[in-house]
Design an enzyme around this catalytic site. Structure first.
Site, PDB file in Angstrom:
ATOM      1  N   GLU B  80      52.913 111.160  15.097  1.00  0.00           N
ATOM      2  CA  GLU B  80      51.826 110.418  15.735  1.00  0.00           C
ATOM      3  C   GLU B  80      52.363 109.058  16.181  1.00  0.00           C
ATOM      4  O   GLU B  80      51.599 108.187  16.606  1.00  0.00           O
ATOM      5  CB  GLU B  80      50.626 110.272  14.802  1.00  0.00           C
ATOM      6  CG  GLU B  80      50.913 109.570  13.500  1.00  0.00           C
ATOM      7  CD  GLU B  80      49.885 108.513  13.185  1.00  0.00           C
ATOM      8  OE1 GLU B  80      48.704 108.850  13.188  1.00  0.00           O
ATOM      9  OE2 GLU B  80      50.281 107.359  12.953  1.00  0.00           O
ATOM     10  N   CYS B 112      48.958 113.966  10.578  1.00  0.00           N
ATOM     11  CA  CYS B 112      50.060 114.221   9.642  1.00  0.00           C
ATOM     12  C   CYS B 112      50.515 115.671   9.587  1.00  0.00           C
ATOM     13  O   CYS B 112      51.401 116.006   8.802  1.00  0.00           O
ATOM     14  CB  CYS B 112      49.671 113.763   8.250  1.00  0.00           C
ATOM     15  SG  CYS B 112      49.300 112.006   8.150  1.00  0.00           S
ATOM     16  N   HIS B 234      50.316 117.760   1.237  1.00  0.00           N
ATOM     17  CA  HIS B 234      50.359 116.491   1.963  1.00  0.00           C
ATOM     18  C   HIS B 234      50.024 115.386   0.977  1.00  0.00           C
ATOM     19  O   HIS B 234      49.172 115.554   0.109  1.00  0.00           O
ATOM     20  CB  HIS B 234      49.372 116.496   3.136  1.00  0.00           C
ATOM     21  CG  HIS B 234      49.288 115.159   3.799  1.00  0.00           C
ATOM     22  ND1 HIS B 234      50.400 114.535   4.302  1.00  0.00           N
ATOM     23  CD2 HIS B 234      48.257 114.304   3.993  1.00  0.00           C
ATOM     24  CE1 HIS B 234      50.044 113.362   4.805  1.00  0.00           C
ATOM     25  NE2 HIS B 234      48.743 113.200   4.625  1.00  0.00           N
TER      26      HIS B 234
END
Ligand SMILES: [Zn+2]
Lengths: 131, 347
Positions: B80, B112, B234
């Site tokens: 990103e 992400c 994550h």
């Protein structure tokens, strides 16, 4: 100011350390040349230089040109790569006290400069100490 | 069999401690340290960006794969924080490693989870025999607004994976994705810093999608938590992965190896992929690994990997992730950090 055309022409050397190896005497030219300075031969093969070497000499820049003022002070050195070829490169990620002639380094891919806020970003090689 | 043939990590050597950030904003450091299990985060130097981190991670992946870069048929960078708004990061990465010109390339974006999306596409292209090898990268130099909660975690790092059919070190046994339209975190065009939905980012976003993807892939394959040697989620902070792991029946031991966030922060697209590199560094043949990413917006990709015999041959061929984390580093004060991240500019 570097033009996008000139930057583009030098990409093989800046990104991949591409050199010309004389097909007759084995001399390595970096950047590549048309005629071998040793034997005057005109045939070369393209080779990628080894990305490790040692510091041949270095100095600390405390009053840099305007475009590099954010980096001040910084170290710049002549790096003798394992192939024997010498390149000039900034040495980053170090305390200046750590720097010594003969210390092992490797080449990392880094941003060299940005042409203002809207121009191209120029990438290339810098050196970091091997632990 | 299709799977990973080489992997590599790269993390910048600069760090800032949570206390140093908290001091400037008058915030409570213990609430970040104990509450969110964040200790310090990586900071890119002035000459590093998503492209430079991607190139270094890819070079490490190539060392482990031991292949000719010309045989790479696709390069996908998920991030990103692509340095250019228009001009793909992948063009520069592919050129720097010597994969051009016969190569498919585009940049991926999905907060992400852009990195795991790139991994899924490379895996699929290899599986369908469109390409021999595919290089997938998750990399970011993410930013949090000064004083915002995200500033304590938003960090920099990259993980690269080369997918192929021959000489694989970890076979892909299954993939799964769970995705909905959830406005938990966003950044509009021309805005420097992202915005987030505060408490909304937990339950409805992170937990819902990770649980959906993890349960989905385990149901699809008939596996249970105890069938896995390691699991990587994550990791926006150190608390969420442990909590979601517990909800799914995983132990702390299964999670710890791949839980890097307390020491390097949230590397966004690099987050769960870097966790996977740390696990592959110590995995043994036969180990089964579950990877579940999360990207705001929102979705989760899940992969099940089965480690092969060849893992032992490649683990020492490039720097190991925990060695990089615990290796040479320089601690920054807030002022220098602010300069490195372009939060303050020379007049
Ligand atoms: Zn010659």
């Amino acid at each position: 100011m570097i033009t996008p055309q000139r930057y583009w022409r030098e990409i093989p050397q800046r990104y991949r350390l591409e050199a010309g190896k004389c097909k007759k005497c084995g001399y390595i030219c970096f950047p590549p040349r048309l005629i071998c300075p040793k034997c005057k031969n005109r045939e070369f093969e393209t080779v990628r230089l080894n990305d490790e070497g040692k510091i041949a000499s270095f100095t600390i820049i405390r009053v840099p040109p305007e475009q590099f003022s954010d980096l001040s002070p910084y170290a710049i050195g002549i790096i003798e790569l394992n192939d024997g070829v010498k390149i000039l490169a900034q040495i980053v990620d170090c305390d200046f006290e750590e720097l010594e002639i003969g210390k092992r380094v490797k080449v990392e891919f880094r941003k060299i400069r940005s042409e203002g806020e809207a121009g191209i970003i120029c990438y290339g090689y810098k050196a970091v100490l091997l632990e | 069999m299709v799977g990973i043939v080489g992997y590599g990590a790269y993390i910048p050597r600069y760090r800032i401690k949570v206390e140093e950030i908290a001091k400037v904003w008058g915030a409570d450091a213990p609430s970040y340290k104990k509450g969110l299990r964040l200790e310090e985060k990586s900071v890119p130097y002035l000459d590093q960006d998503t492209i430079t981190l991607s190139v270094e991670a890819s070079k490490n992946a190539l060392k482990r794969a031991g292949i000719n870069p010309k045989e790479i048929g696709a390069v996908y960078v998920g991030s990103e924080s692509h340095p250019y708004a228009v001009k793909p990061s992948g063009t520069i990465v592919a050129e720097a490693i010597g994969a051009t010109p016969e190569v498919y390339c585009a940049d991926f974006e999905f907060a992400c989870k852009a990195g795991t999306e790139a991994m899924h596409v490379c895996y699929s292209l290899v599986k369908s025999e469109e390409i021999k090898y595919g290089l997938a990268i998750g990399a970011d130099t993410s930013q949090g607004a000064p004083g915002d909660a995200l500033e304590y975690s938003a960090s920099a790092g990259a993980a690269a994976f080369i997918f192929g059919k021959d000489n694989i070190i970890a076979e892909v046994e299954a993939t799964y994705s769970f995705m909905t339209d959830t406005p938990d975190f966003w950044r509009r065009e021309h805005q420097h810093y992202p915005r987030h939905g505060g408490r909304f980012t937990g339950e409805k976003a992170y937990f819902r999608h990770i649980l959906g993807a993890a349960r989905g892939i385990m149901e699809k394959t008939g596996t249970k938590a105890e069938d896995f040697s390691y699991v990587i989620f994550h990791q926006p902070n150190g608390k969420f992965p442990l909590k979601v792991g517990k909800m799914l029946g995983f132990s702390q031991e299964q999670i710890e190896t791949g839980l890097l966030v307390p020491k390097i922060g949230n590397t966004y697209s690099g987050s769960s992929p870097l966790g996977l590199t740390a696990v592959l560094d110590i995995a043994k043949p036969g180990d089964r690994i579950l990877l579940v990413s999360f990207g705001s917006g929102a979705g989760s990709d899940a992969f099940i990997f089965r480690v092969t015999e060849r893992i032992r041959e490649v683990q020492d061929k490039a720097p190991k992730t925990w060695d990089i984390i615990n290796g040479k580093k320089f601690y920054l004060d807030y002022g220098t950090y602010a300069k490195f991240r372009g939060k303050i500019l020379k007049a």
